[in-house]
Scaffold this motif. Structure first.
Motif, short mmCIF file in Angstrom:
data_model
loop_
_atom_site.label_atom_id
_atom_site.label_comp_id
_atom_site.label_asym_id
_atom_site.label_seq_id
_atom_site.Cartn_x
_atom_site.Cartn_y
_atom_site.Cartn_z
N LYS A 139 8.25 -0.39 6.21
CA LYS A 139 8.44 0.57 5.05
C LYS A 139 9.49 -0.27 3.74
O LYS A 139 10.50 -0.91 4.38
N MET A 140 9.07 -0.33 2.70
CA MET A 140 9.70 -0.84 1.58
C MET A 140 10.65 0.17 0.93
O MET A 140 10.44 1.48 0.98
N ARG B 25 4.89 8.16 -3.08
CA ARG B 25 5.90 8.72 -2.01
C ARG B 25 6.36 7.74 -1.06
O ARG B 25 7.67 7.97 -0.68
N GLU B 26 5.70 6.75 -0.72
CA GLU B 26 6.18 5.78 0.39
C GLU B 26 5.52 4.66 -0.17
O GLU B 26 4.05 4.50 -0.28
N VAL B 27 6.03 3.45 0.21
CA VAL B 27 5.36 2.01 0.07
C VAL B 27 5.54 1.34 1.42
O VAL B 27 6.51 1.30 1.96
N PHE B 28 4.33 0.92 1.79
CA PHE B 28 4.44 -0.16 3.20
C PHE B 28 4.01 -1.52 2.68
O PHE B 28 3.32 -1.61 1.76
N ILE C 203 0.84 -1.11 -0.18
CA ILE C 203 0.07 -0.18 -0.10
C ILE C 203 0.74 1.23 0.16
O ILE C 203 1.93 1.12 0.34
N ASN C 204 0.18 2.35 -0.53
CA ASN C 204 0.95 3.63 -0.38
C ASN C 204 0.77 4.31 0.64
O ASN C 204 -0.26 4.02 1.61
N GLU C 205 1.15 5.68 0.77
CA GLU C 205 1.02 6.80 1.86
C GLU C 205 -0.52 6.97 2.05
O GLU C 205 -0.88 7.50 3.04
N ASN C 206 -1.46 6.92 1.10
CA ASN C 206 -2.93 6.88 1.30
C ASN C 206 -3.37 5.52 1.54
O ASN C 206 -4.72 5.56 1.34
N GLN C 207 -2.84 4.51 1.83
CA GLN C 207 -3.52 3.43 2.20
C GLN C 207 -3.96 2.62 0.91
O GLN C 207 -5.01 1.93 1.01
#
Length: 485
Positions: free
Chosen positions: A310-311, A277-280, A247-251
């Motif tokens: 965090k990936m 921007r971010e990947v989880f 998922i990204n920073e916006n879930q």
């Protein structure tokens, strides 16, 4: 200055190097291995996940695997090399078993219906592969020199005559009839990489200076399955069959609409991750039973990190490198290569489970070819070359290497454009000029930096020439793949 004479020199200490050395020795050659670190305990082999994927010797299965392999590489792989890899894969796995490696076996189905056999050590730790093979090397009367860097090839009358070696800031020479480069990739030129220290493109740079052709340097695999926080390690992609998602920073599950979702080809997955921007890593869809099969992840969840995994996409594998034929020969007589330092097999993207099979197929082939070549050559002449060494001092080489890594990651990494690449090339030339004025305390650091800069410039030049997006090579100014006809 110390001088050594032998028949065949193998440069490297990973699996491809060890297979090549064993093969050359079996042909009756006197073999010397030279490794920057410890043989069997260095390079990418020792941190590999041990997976070997092969199509058993069934004509239909092997043809389906060939089509899948070639298409995944976006039709840039050498068909002859791919067919050798696939046809000899099962035999190569049996050879690895004969060296004392224990595998567990599983079956996988390809998207086109082909059946693949997966062999892996359990747990998936590279040392379970490299340790038994290194033991066989040590039993075989192969000569070894460790903690030593090869900095260049020696020529005599236009032919290979030896190598220049560096150990503890001292130079010595090895005179030989044939050289096998098995030095691994060049991932350390990027600031974000899964490659261990020492993977600095030495073999590719040496080959280029020797006049060998390099191929496909613009194709670099950026690995999408690396957890960056709170712990750094590579995921087992099997978790995505068990309910894990990205998922990204916006879930948002940004891979939801792709055919294979989080198991999409590595090039596509890495590129989509880079856009976020971010990947989880979201493990909420996994059962406790399945999560328990992955002890590190289970421990992180138990410690309260389940929503914070965090990936980070990271430079992983060099698809391009030294061009070889099916016998591991380069276009420089007497110079051979195998393993990740070569190019031409994987094309624009590498399939999981193919790199270690490549080592087991082409390592022995290169060793055999080098030994046959050496058998026909006279004893090399001992003629010392003119050496051009930097002046010694206390200058900081790490600062330059750090600048190089950041530059390549931001300007010639996952996304590229002509503007960024031209700027990158200009800055690489400035760094190269700066290096010539540095006086290092460690010659090895200086020569590694020289090799990294040389390969970086070749990568950028290759990326500029390829005005299209293909596989792992993403040009934002040329977003489409050109016709392959």
């Amino acid at each position: 200055m110390q001088k050594i004479i032998t028949d065949v020199v193998v440069v490297g200490g990973g699996l491809a190097a060890m297979y090549a050395a064993l093969s050359a020795k079996q042909q009756g050659s006197q073999v010397l291995m030279v490794c920057k670190n410890k043989i069997g305990r260095s390079g990418s082999s020792v941190v590999a996940q041990t997976v070997h994927r092969v199509a058993e010797q069934n004509d239909l299965n092997q043809e389906l695997y060939f089509k899948h392999f070639w298409e995944s590489g976006r039709f840039m792989g050498n068909p002859e090399l791919i067919r050798v890899l696939i046809s000899e894969g099962p035999k190569a796995v049996n050879y690895v078993k004969s060296l004392g490696v224990e595998f567990e076996k599983g079956i996988e189905i390809l998207p086109n219906g082909g059946k693949i056999t997966r062999y892996s050590c359990e747990p998936r730790k590279g040392k379970l592969l490299t340790t038994p093979v290194a033991e066989q090397v040590r039993k075989s009367s192969i000569d070894m020199i460790e903690n030593t860097m090869v900095i260049d090839v020696i020529f005599q009358n236009g032919e290979i005559n030896g190598i220049i070696c560096l150990c503890n800031n001292e130079i010595f020479l090895v005179f030989t009839k044939a050289i096998i480069l098995a030095t691994g990739g060049f991932g350390r030129i990027f600031s974000e990489t899964s490659n261990p220290k020492g993977i600095t493109g030495d073999g590719q740079a040496i080959a280029a200076r020797a006049g060998a052709r390099l191929i496909g340097l613009e194709f670099i695999q950026f690995y999408p399955y690396r957890l960056r926080w709170p712990k750094i390690f590579d995921l087992n992609p099997a978790i995505f069959d068990q309910g894990a998602i990205f998922i990204n920073e916006n879930q948002e599950r940004f891979m939801r609409n792709f055919p294979k979702a989080e198991q999409e080809n590595r090039d596509k997955l890495a590129q989509e991750m880079f856009k976020q921007r971010e990947v989880f890593l979201d493990l909420s869809g996994m059962s406790q039973k399945d999560l328990g099969k992955h002890p590190i992840l289970a421990d992180l969840v138990e410690r309260g990190y389940g929503s914070k995994l965090k990936m980070q996409v990271t430079a992983h594998f060099s698809m391009g490198g030294i061009q070889i034929d099916s016998q591991g020969e380069t276009d420089v007589p007497g110079l051979f290569a195998c393993g990740e330092c070569t190019g031409g097999i994987h094309g624009a993207n590498r399939l999981a489970g193919s790199a270690l099979v490549e080592c087991a197929v082409f390592g022995p082939r290169a060793g055999r070819s080098a030994a046959i070549y050496a058998r026909k050559k006279p004893t090399p002449r001992i003629i010392s070359p003119i050496l051009d060494l930097p002046s010694s001092g206390n200058d900081n080489i790490f600062s330059l290497i750090s600048s190089l890594g950041q530059l390549m990651w931001t300007k010639s990494g996952i996304q590229r454009s002509e503007e960024d690449l031209l700027q990158c090339l200009g800055e690489l030339n400035a760094l190269s000029n700066h290096l010539t004025h540095l006086q290092p305390s460690s010659y090895q650091q200086w020569f590694e930096a020289q090799n990294m800069l040389q390969i970086s410039k070749l990568i950028v030049e290759s990326a500029l020439v390829r005005r299209e997006t293909r596989g792992s090579h993403l040009r934002t100014d040329y977003p489409n793949e050109n016709s392959i006809s």
